[in-house]
Scaffold this motif. Structure first.
Motif, short mmCIF file in Angstrom:
data_model
loop_
_atom_site.label_atom_id
_atom_site.label_comp_id
_atom_site.label_asym_id
_atom_site.label_seq_id
_atom_site.Cartn_x
_atom_site.Cartn_y
_atom_site.Cartn_z
N LYS A 75 1.64 15.65 14.51
CA LYS A 75 1.35 14.40 13.79
C LYS A 75 1.64 13.27 14.77
CE LYS A 75 2.62 16.49 9.43
NZ LYS A 75 3.66 16.62 8.42
N THR A 82 5.15 13.95 16.48
CA THR A 82 6.01 14.93 15.82
C THR A 82 5.33 16.29 15.92
OG1 THR A 82 6.86 13.28 14.28
CG2 THR A 82 7.12 15.60 13.65
N GLU A 84 5.64 20.30 14.77
CA GLU A 84 6.26 21.26 13.84
C GLU A 84 5.80 22.66 14.22
OE1 GLU A 84 4.83 19.93 10.07
OE2 GLU A 84 6.13 18.16 10.04
N ARG A 85 6.75 23.58 14.36
CA ARG A 85 6.45 24.97 14.69
C ARG A 85 7.34 25.87 13.83
NH1 ARG A 85 6.87 22.89 20.04
NH2 ARG A 85 4.98 23.21 21.23
N PRO A 91 11.79 27.25 11.00
CA PRO A 91 11.01 26.07 11.31
C PRO A 91 11.72 25.16 12.32
CG PRO A 91 11.79 26.02 9.03
CD PRO A 91 12.24 27.31 9.63
N SER A 92 10.91 24.49 13.13
CA SER A 92 11.44 23.59 14.14
C SER A 92 10.58 22.33 14.16
CB SER A 92 11.38 24.27 15.52
OG SER A 92 11.66 23.35 16.55
N THR A 93 11.22 21.17 14.12
CA THR A 93 10.51 19.89 14.18
C THR A 93 11.14 19.05 15.27
OG1 THR A 93 10.03 19.98 11.81
CG2 THR A 93 9.85 17.82 12.87
N GLN A 94 10.29 18.50 16.12
CA GLN A 94 10.74 17.61 17.18
C GLN A 94 9.91 16.35 17.15
OE1 GLN A 94 9.97 20.60 20.07
NE2 GLN A 94 12.10 21.23 20.20
N THR A 95 10.56 15.20 17.21
CA THR A 95 9.87 13.92 17.19
C THR A 95 10.20 13.15 18.45
OG1 THR A 95 9.91 13.87 14.78
CG2 THR A 95 9.53 11.77 15.90
#
Length: 164
Positions: A75, A82, A84-85, A91-95
């Motif tokens: 996104k 951002t 998301e995987r 789950p892993s989110t990095q921004t």
């Protein structure tokens, strides 16, 4: 005098159009699935590097063992990216902030410091952990997202096709 003025206006318009085109930033938003690397054997998982054994042995995946072999949802806004995987750990989110300022991100159980900045129409993400520095260079051409990685566990490239 009138010709000179018309010529000057034309040159200025061309310069503005050239700068606007050169600074166009791609939008990486969407769900992306890794493609098998050129030279990867039949049966190798998507994102597996060339020379990887069929059936996914070797544990390298598309990200050189960095959990980047599966699909990801990206996104992007004017200010943030951002990712998301779903990894083996959940789950892993990095921004990342797109202005080059530092972002704190979780990488498994450790925290990392990352910067993301534009280099023309490529996005360069540099991540620093206690284990060293990694760089990802993201580019988009003909509907294919290419992520080139350096540092960490070595260099690698993964290409992705947009699935949504």
């Amino acid at each position: 005098m009138k010709r000179a003025r018309v010529g000057l206006v034309a040159v200025a318009a061309l310069a503005v159009a050239t700068v606007a085109f050169a600074q166009a930033k791609p939008d990486f938003s969407g769900t992306w699935s890794p493609e098998p690397a050129a030279g990867a054997p039949a049966g190798a998982p998507a994102g597996a590097p060339a020379g990887a054994p069929a059936g996914g042995g070797g544990g390298q995946g598309g990200g050189g063992g960095r959990g980047m072999a599966g699909p990801m949802t990206v996104k992007q806004t004017a200010t943030d990216l951002t990712i998301e995987r779903t990894t083996g750990r959940g789950p892993s989110t990095q921004t990342y902030k797109l202005d080059g300022s530092e972002s704190k991100i979780q990488m498994g159980q450790m925290e990392a410091t990352a910067t993301a900045k534009w280099d023309g129409n490529k996005l360069v993400i540099t991540t620093k952990t206690e284990q060293g520095e990694n760089t990802q260079t993201w580019s988009l051409a003909n509907g294919v997202l290419t992520i080139e990685r350096t540092g960490g566990r070595g260099a690698g490239t993964t290409t992705y096709k947009k699935s949504t």
